[in-house]
Each structure stands twice: as C-alpha cells, then as structure tokens.
Design a protein around this motif. Structure first.
Motif, mmCIF file in Angstrom:
data_model
loop_
_atom_site.group_PDB
_atom_site.id
_atom_site.type_symbol
_atom_site.label_atom_id
_atom_site.label_comp_id
_atom_site.label_asym_id
_atom_site.label_seq_id
_atom_site.Cartn_x
_atom_site.Cartn_y
_atom_site.Cartn_z
ATOM 1 N N LEU A 69 -29.321 2.014 -6.342
ATOM 2 C CA LEU A 69 -30.722 2.017 -6.100
ATOM 3 C C LEU A 69 -31.145 0.801 -5.599
ATOM 4 C CD1 LEU A 69 -32.981 3.963 -5.955
ATOM 5 C CD2 LEU A 69 -33.644 3.110 -8.571
ATOM 6 N N VAL A 70 -30.977 -0.238 -6.383
ATOM 7 C CA VAL A 70 -31.398 -1.672 -6.076
ATOM 8 C C VAL A 70 -30.904 -1.998 -4.521
ATOM 9 C CG1 VAL A 70 -31.120 -4.013 -6.523
ATOM 10 C CG2 VAL A 70 -31.886 -2.403 -8.481
ATOM 11 N N ALA A 71 -29.628 -1.543 -4.229
ATOM 12 C CA ALA A 71 -28.847 -2.056 -3.168
ATOM 13 C C ALA A 71 -29.730 -1.452 -2.051
ATOM 14 C CB ALA A 71 -27.502 -1.638 -3.337
ATOM 15 N N SER A 72 -29.979 -0.059 -2.387
ATOM 16 C CA SER A 72 -30.296 0.729 -1.220
ATOM 17 C C SER A 72 -31.772 0.349 -0.520
ATOM 18 C CB SER A 72 -30.507 2.302 -1.680
ATOM 19 O OG SER A 72 -31.301 2.547 -2.717
ATOM 20 N N LYS A 73 -32.496 -0.295 -1.602
ATOM 21 C CA LYS A 73 -33.785 -0.841 -1.374
ATOM 22 C C LYS A 73 -33.690 -2.291 -0.530
ATOM 23 C CE LYS A 73 -36.018 2.263 -3.752
ATOM 24 N NZ LYS A 73 -36.694 3.119 -2.824
ATOM 25 N N MET A 74 -32.614 -2.798 -0.540
ATOM 26 C CA MET A 74 -32.151 -4.217 -0.009
ATOM 27 C C MET A 74 -31.521 -4.192 1.242
ATOM 28 S SD MET A 74 -31.273 -6.648 -3.375
ATOM 29 C CE MET A 74 -31.167 -8.104 -2.442
ATOM 30 N N GLY A 75 -31.349 -2.917 1.705
ATOM 31 C CA GLY A 75 -30.734 -2.764 3.001
ATOM 32 C C GLY A 75 -29.530 -2.951 3.158
ATOM 33 N N VAL A 76 -28.615 -2.666 2.337
ATOM 34 C CA VAL A 76 -27.090 -3.148 2.426
ATOM 35 C C VAL A 76 -26.266 -2.136 3.483
ATOM 36 C CG1 VAL A 76 -26.779 -3.999 0.258
ATOM 37 C CG2 VAL A 76 -26.215 -1.515 0.421
ATOM 38 N N SER A 77 -25.318 -2.408 3.994
ATOM 39 C CA SER A 77 -24.636 -1.331 4.921
ATOM 40 C C SER A 77 -23.926 -0.084 4.487
ATOM 41 C CB SER A 77 -23.519 -2.060 5.614
ATOM 42 O OG SER A 77 -22.232 -2.330 4.663
ATOM 43 N N GLU A 78 -23.962 0.945 5.254
ATOM 44 C CA GLU A 78 -23.528 2.322 4.855
ATOM 45 C C GLU A 78 -22.121 2.316 3.888
ATOM 46 O OE1 GLU A 78 -23.511 4.954 7.903
ATOM 47 O OE2 GLU A 78 -25.498 5.126 8.334
ATOM 48 N N LYS A 79 -21.141 1.017 4.462
ATOM 49 C CA LYS A 79 -19.980 0.916 3.709
ATOM 50 C C LYS A 79 -20.102 0.262 2.495
ATOM 51 C CE LYS A 79 -17.194 1.416 7.803
ATOM 52 N NZ LYS A 79 -16.066 0.568 8.755
ATOM 53 N N TYR A 80 -20.786 -0.919 2.475
ATOM 54 C CA TYR A 80 -21.007 -1.429 1.360
ATOM 55 C C TYR A 80 -21.595 -0.905 0.214
ATOM 56 C CZ TYR A 80 -20.343 -5.793 -1.534
ATOM 57 O OH TYR A 80 -20.049 -6.769 -2.495
ATOM 58 N N ILE A 81 -22.670 -0.164 0.368
ATOM 59 C CA ILE A 81 -23.044 0.506 -0.827
ATOM 60 C C ILE A 81 -22.176 1.245 -1.683
ATOM 61 C CG2 ILE A 81 -23.834 2.713 0.502
ATOM 62 C CD1 ILE A 81 -26.594 2.184 -1.113
ATOM 63 N N VAL A 82 -21.229 1.709 -0.854
ATOM 64 C CA VAL A 82 -20.221 2.734 -1.835
ATOM 65 C C VAL A 82 -19.478 1.564 -2.517
ATOM 66 C CG1 VAL A 82 -18.027 3.954 -1.157
ATOM 67 C CG2 VAL A 82 -20.042 4.290 0.249
ATOM 68 N N VAL A 83 -18.848 0.306 -1.824
ATOM 69 C CA VAL A 83 -18.174 -0.550 -2.666
ATOM 70 C C VAL A 83 -18.868 -0.987 -3.847
ATOM 71 C CG1 VAL A 83 -17.315 -2.948 -2.472
ATOM 72 C CG2 VAL A 83 -17.203 -1.496 -0.448
ATOM 73 N N ILE A 84 -20.275 -0.981 -3.840
ATOM 74 C CA ILE A 84 -21.182 -1.250 -4.778
ATOM 75 C C ILE A 84 -20.825 -0.378 -5.961
ATOM 76 C CG2 ILE A 84 -23.428 -1.630 -5.736
ATOM 77 C CD1 ILE A 84 -23.613 -3.543 -3.825
ATOM 78 N N GLY A 85 -20.844 0.885 -5.734
ATOM 79 C CA GLY A 85 -20.600 1.909 -6.582
ATOM 80 C C GLY A 85 -19.052 1.668 -7.308
ATOM 81 N N LEU A 86 -18.132 1.317 -6.452
ATOM 82 C CA LEU A 86 -16.946 1.031 -6.908
ATOM 83 C C LEU A 86 -16.877 -0.097 -8.067
ATOM 84 C CD1 LEU A 86 -13.706 1.472 -7.060
ATOM 85 C CD2 LEU A 86 -13.606 -0.122 -5.009
ATOM 86 N N ILE A 87 -17.711 -1.089 -7.795
ATOM 87 C CA ILE A 87 -17.615 -2.250 -8.528
ATOM 88 C C ILE A 87 -18.347 -1.960 -9.907
ATOM 89 C CG2 ILE A 87 -18.445 -4.665 -9.043
ATOM 90 C CD1 ILE A 87 -18.487 -5.192 -5.654
ATOM 91 N N ALA A 88 -19.523 -1.091 -9.945
ATOM 92 C CA ALA A 88 -19.854 -0.792 -11.164
ATOM 93 C C ALA A 88 -18.886 0.198 -12.272
ATOM 94 C CB ALA A 88 -21.149 0.155 -11.016
ATOM 95 N N ILE A 89 -18.295 1.038 -11.399
ATOM 96 C CA ILE A 89 -17.141 1.759 -12.184
ATOM 97 C C ILE A 89 -16.075 0.751 -12.797
ATOM 98 C CG2 ILE A 89 -15.524 3.765 -12.085
ATOM 99 C CD1 ILE A 89 -17.289 4.811 -9.827
ATOM 100 N N LEU A 90 -15.624 0.021 -11.959
ATOM 101 C CA LEU A 90 -14.544 -0.812 -12.488
ATOM 102 C C LEU A 90 -15.163 -1.786 -13.800
ATOM 103 C CD1 LEU A 90 -12.698 -2.031 -9.239
ATOM 104 C CD2 LEU A 90 -11.931 -0.533 -10.957
#
Length: 201
Positions: A69-90
């Motif tokens: 949610l924070v990343a989406s408010k900061m305008g990250v790319s369509e690909k990197y927002i998915v990477v952020i999710g992976l990092i949280a799970i790891l």
C-alpha cells in the motif's frame, strides 16, 4: 533510494514475529517451543487460543499488505511492486528477529496477494476454507491454496498497476515455496499422523 527504503520497509515489516511476540506478551508462551514449534498463525491458534491465533493471522497478513500500500502511494513501477511483495514474504519466513527463521509464509502471502491479485487470492482462500472445513487439515488446505493461486493468477487479468508476467512468476514461486515449507506436513499427511485443527469458541 526510494526503492531501497521500500525494500527495507517490506523486509522488516515481514520480519515482525507477531505470533512469538503475542504469545510471550499475553500468555508467557514462546510458540516456537510448543506444538509444531512454528511461529505462524496456525500454531498460535492451537496453543494460544482463537483470539490470539486470529490476531496473529491478521497481523501477518497486514505485514504483506501494508508495504505494498505504501509502495503504491509512492509510484513504484508495475514490476517492482511485485518484488516488494516477495521481499515481505521472505521477511516473514527468514525473520531477522528470529535468527533468520520464521513461518511458512501463508498468512503474509495472503496479505500480499490481497493487494496484488484480490480475485485470485479470493478463489484460493475459498479453496482453503472448503478443504479445511471437510478435512480439518490446515496444512492440506494451505497446499491446496498454493496450487490454486498461481493458476488463478495466470487466468485472471492483473490488477491495474501490476505487471502480469512478474505477478505470475511470483505466484508460481510462492506456490512452490509454500508447498516446500510444508514438506514435513506432507510426510505426516501420507503417514496419517498430521494433526487436525480444532475450531475453538
């Protein structure tokens, strides 16, 4: 710099050992020493009770949802927002607060995909609930959801602002990862020794 900060936010958010902290704070129990010795919501539910188990589940899901949610408010790319999710799970599965150990990633994956692919995770969650209702095996239900999720992610259209290919790759990786983390449960299921969940009032 923005991507580094968001990556750190995702990792440390995912790393929060909610089940361990809740157990020690409210019950004086380290759930890593009881039951399955897992730090996740299912073991918290079994050994701390329904209220604290559900609390653990909600917090673990938020650990995946809020960084996105924070990343989406900061305008990250369509690909990197998915990477952020992976990092949280790891972060959840390899928590810096637990000597880089942790849970199986199911609840935090729920939060991540609630943000990235709500329809796909909705169908996977329905599959989870059906299997757990009829079998009482949380492990089998989690494995079922891990199989359904990548299929639904690839079939259904991606959410606006999310790269479909990157999301599909993530869903396959998480599906395989969750199943791998349940390898001991699979052995117990095959041997008929897996514990069933008891629904608490």
């Amino acid at each position: 710099m923005k991507y580094i900060l968001l990556s750190l936010l995702a990792y440390f958010s995912g790393s929060i050992p909610s089940g361990v902290w809740i157990g020690k704070t409210f019950k004086g129990i380290d759930i890593r020493t009881v039951g399955s010795k897992n730090s996740g919501a299912t073991n918290a539910y079994r050994n701390l009770g329904a209220v604290y188990g559900i609390m653990t589940l909600v917090i673990d899901a938020l650990k995946g949802y809020l960084p996105l949610l924070v990343a989406s408010k900061m305008g990250v790319s369509e690909k990197y927002i998915v990477v952020i999710g992976l990092i949280a799970i790891l972060g959840h599965s390899f928590s810096c607060f637990l000597n880089f150990k942790g849970g199986k990633g199911v609840a935090t994956s729920l939060g991540v995909f609630l943000f990235l692919a709500p329809k796909a995770i909705g169908i996977a969650t329905l599959g989870f609930l059906i299997v757990v209702f009829f079998t009482r095996y949380v492990s089998l239900s989690s494995i079922t959801a891990a199989i359904i999720l990548p299929i639904m992610t690839m079939i259904l259209p991606a959410k606006d602002g999310v790269d479909k290919l990157t999301l599909s790759i993530l869903s396959v990786f998480i599906g395989v990862f969750v199943i791998y983390k349940h390898k001991t449960n699979i052995t117990r299921l095959l041997n008929g020794t897996e514990s069933k969940i008891v629904f608490k009032k």
